[in-house]
Each structure stands twice: as structure tokens, then as C-alpha cells.
Design a protein around this motif. Sequence first.
Motif, PDB file in Angstrom:
ATOM      1  N   ARG A 113      68.188   9.711  20.028  1.00 27.41           N
ATOM      2  CA  ARG A 113      67.861   9.330  18.655  1.00 27.41           C
ATOM      3  C   ARG A 113      67.672   7.828  18.482  1.00 27.41           C
ATOM      4  O   ARG A 113      67.187   7.381  17.463  1.00 27.41           O
ATOM      5  N   LYS A 114      68.106   7.049  19.459  1.00 29.42           N
ATOM      6  CA  LYS A 114      67.989   5.594  19.365  1.00 29.42           C
ATOM      7  C   LYS A 114      66.598   5.147  19.792  1.00 29.42           C
ATOM      8  O   LYS A 114      66.003   5.723  20.693  1.00 29.42           O
ATOM      9  N   ASP A 115      66.120   4.083  19.152  1.00 31.20           N
ATOM     10  CA  ASP A 115      64.861   3.472  19.566  1.00 31.20           C
ATOM     11  C   ASP A 115      65.157   2.241  20.405  1.00 31.20           C
ATOM     12  O   ASP A 115      66.221   1.641  20.288  1.00 31.20           O
ATOM     13  N   GLY A 116      64.222   1.881  21.266  1.00 30.17           N
ATOM     14  CA  GLY A 116      64.334   0.636  22.038  1.00 30.17           C
ATOM     15  C   GLY A 116      65.584   0.553  22.865  1.00 30.17           C
ATOM     16  O   GLY A 116      65.961   1.505  23.543  1.00 30.17           O
ATOM     17  N   LEU A 117      66.270  -0.582  22.803  1.00 35.86           N
ATOM     18  CA  LEU A 117      67.456  -0.842  23.603  1.00 35.86           C
ATOM     19  C   LEU A 117      68.520   0.231  23.354  1.00 35.86           C
ATOM     20  O   LEU A 117      68.948   0.450  22.220  1.00 35.86           O
ATOM     21  N   GLY A 118      68.897   0.930  24.394  1.00 37.42           N
ATOM     22  CA  GLY A 118      69.902   1.984  24.273  1.00 37.42           C
ATOM     23  C   GLY A 118      69.327   3.366  24.036  1.00 37.42           C
ATOM     24  O   GLY A 118      70.042   4.351  24.137  1.00 37.42           O
ATOM     25  N   GLY A 119      68.037   3.453  23.724  1.00 37.82           N
ATOM     26  CA  GLY A 119      67.410   4.751  23.478  1.00 37.82           C
ATOM     27  C   GLY A 119      66.869   5.375  24.757  1.00 37.82           C
ATOM     28  O   GLY A 119      66.538   4.675  25.712  1.00 37.82           O
ATOM     29  N   TRP A 120      66.790   6.693  24.751  1.00 41.73           N
ATOM     30  CA  TRP A 120      66.336   7.447  25.930  1.00 41.73           C
ATOM     31  C   TRP A 120      65.366   8.533  25.529  1.00 41.73           C
ATOM     32  O   TRP A 120      65.484   9.114  24.449  1.00 41.73           O
ATOM     33  N   TRP A 121      64.433   8.858  26.435  1.00 42.58           N
ATOM     34  CA  TRP A 121      63.676  10.099  26.403  1.00 42.58           C
ATOM     35  C   TRP A 121      64.420  11.010  27.367  1.00 42.58           C
ATOM     36  O   TRP A 121      64.502  10.722  28.549  1.00 42.58           O
ATOM     37  N   ILE A 122      64.998  12.093  26.879  1.00 45.45           N
ATOM     38  CA  ILE A 122      65.743  13.024  27.726  1.00 45.45           C
ATOM     39  C   ILE A 122      65.083  14.386  27.604  1.00 45.45           C
ATOM     40  O   ILE A 122      64.875  14.891  26.498  1.00 45.45           O
ATOM     41  N   MET A 123      64.737  14.961  28.765  1.00 45.76           N
ATOM     42  CA  MET A 123      63.999  16.220  28.776  1.00 45.76           C
ATOM     43  C   MET A 123      64.631  17.199  29.750  1.00 45.76           C
ATOM     44  O   MET A 123      65.202  16.797  30.758  1.00 45.76           O
ATOM     45  N   ASP A 176      66.455  19.681  36.193  1.00 41.68           N
ATOM     46  CA  ASP A 176      67.129  20.358  35.084  1.00 41.68           C
ATOM     47  C   ASP A 176      67.160  19.463  33.855  1.00 41.68           C
ATOM     48  O   ASP A 176      66.870  19.902  32.751  1.00 41.68           O
ATOM     49  N   LEU A 177      67.547  18.203  34.048  1.00 41.10           N
ATOM     50  CA  LEU A 177      67.483  17.199  32.990  1.00 41.10           C
ATOM     51  C   LEU A 177      67.072  15.881  33.627  1.00 41.10           C
ATOM     52  O   LEU A 177      67.478  15.583  34.758  1.00 41.10           O
ATOM     53  N   ALA A 178      66.296  15.107  32.901  1.00 38.67           N
ATOM     54  CA  ALA A 178      65.926  13.774  33.369  1.00 38.67           C
ATOM     55  C   ALA A 178      65.746  12.895  32.148  1.00 38.67           C
ATOM     56  O   ALA A 178      65.406  13.376  31.055  1.00 38.67           O
ATOM     57  N   GLY A 179      65.999  11.597  32.346  1.00 36.32           N
ATOM     58  CA  GLY A 179      65.890  10.669  31.233  1.00 36.32           C
ATOM     59  C   GLY A 179      65.236   9.361  31.633  1.00 36.32           C
ATOM     60  O   GLY A 179      65.376   8.909  32.774  1.00 36.32           O
ATOM     61  N   TRP A 180      64.525   8.794  30.664  1.00 37.64           N
ATOM     62  CA  TRP A 180      63.860   7.506  30.823  1.00 37.64           C
ATOM     63  C   TRP A 180      64.297   6.614  29.684  1.00 37.64           C
ATOM     64  O   TRP A 180      64.244   7.021  28.513  1.00 37.64           O
ATOM     65  N   ARG A 181      64.699   5.392  29.992  1.00 33.67           N
ATOM     66  CA  ARG A 181      65.078   4.437  28.943  1.00 33.67           C
ATOM     67  C   ARG A 181      63.837   4.064  28.128  1.00 33.67           C
ATOM     68  O   ARG A 181      62.800   3.745  28.694  1.00 33.67           O
TER      69      ARG A 181
END
Length: 187
Positions: free
Chosen positions: A53-63, A79-84
Amino acid sequence: MEATELKTVTDLLHSAEERIELINGEIIKRPMARSEHALIQSNIADEVALFKRKDGLGGWWIMTEISVKYNEHQCPCHDLAGWRKERVPHRPTGIMNVIPDWVCEITSPNHERKDLFHNFILLQRNKVPYYWVISPEDKTLIAYELDNEKYHVTFSIEYGAELTIKKARIPPFAETEIDLQYIFGDD
């Protein structure tokens, strides 16, 4: 002896099969999802949703269930992966060509080798900063962090009834406590 032709991401995309991934140039059928696997995957996604839910610094795309192309012969489905979001500011689409900042794999019976060895080596070689491996059957979680191009364990637990640790701060999400009871379905 006849040489085996390695499959590519193009072969993967043109396959009519479902639940497949490309490992070492071979198209592999993924195991059927079990309730234990699905529950842990869903619960981890819930626990890290704050960061989505965070944007920019500290935020993630988690799929969940996301294919990542590491090279022409390696395109596993994580299974899960995330990108800052500070590194990948716009929502990714399609098969990912950007190396993740975090991957979490949940082992499946008779397929542990892929998560414990193949992905470990692949992700380390491609410098994925964080890698978690969870076993629903053993109720274990091992979190690795890349340091000097090698993975080191930053957190490990074998979850059980006698366990006194119910929540933990696990990198890269150490900003908040992860509820282990919830992840392992004991809430």
C-alpha cells in the motif's frame, strides 16, 4: 548420444500447457496446489500487504504465482515475489524481466529440490537480495539475505506448539512484525 535442445521463454509462452515453468531449459509441470500451500501463500501475502500500500520509499509490488525471466532458459514461477517501488516505480505487467528484491517459495512434496537448491543457486547468482523458503509439512521458515554475493540465514524457525516466538521481524520486512501463528494457520 543425441544433444537435448534447451527450451526457451518463447517455447514456454507458446505452450498450451498450464501450471508450467522453465527450469534449466526444460519445461516443467508445476505440482498441484494443496490447501496447506495455498493457505501459507495467502497468509504471507496478508502479512506483507502493508508494504504493497505504500508508494515510493518503503513500498513494494508483491505478486503471487509470478513468472520471472532470469535468462532465455530460466523462467520459474515464484509463489511470491516482490519489487521495491523505488526501483520499479510503475506497476509491472506480463512476465517479469526485472530481478525481484524478494522471493518466497513454499515447498511442495517431491519438489523440494527446486526450491532448496535450484532456486537458491539461481537467485543467489542473479543477486536477489532476499529469499525465503517455507515448508508447510515441516512448519519451517528460513530467510536468507544476500551479503557479498552469498546468501546467509538471517532468520530461521521450526514452528511448533512449544514455540514461544509468535511474531518476528524478518528482513526485508523487518519494519513490522510478521505473525508466525497466522502464517502457519494457527490463529
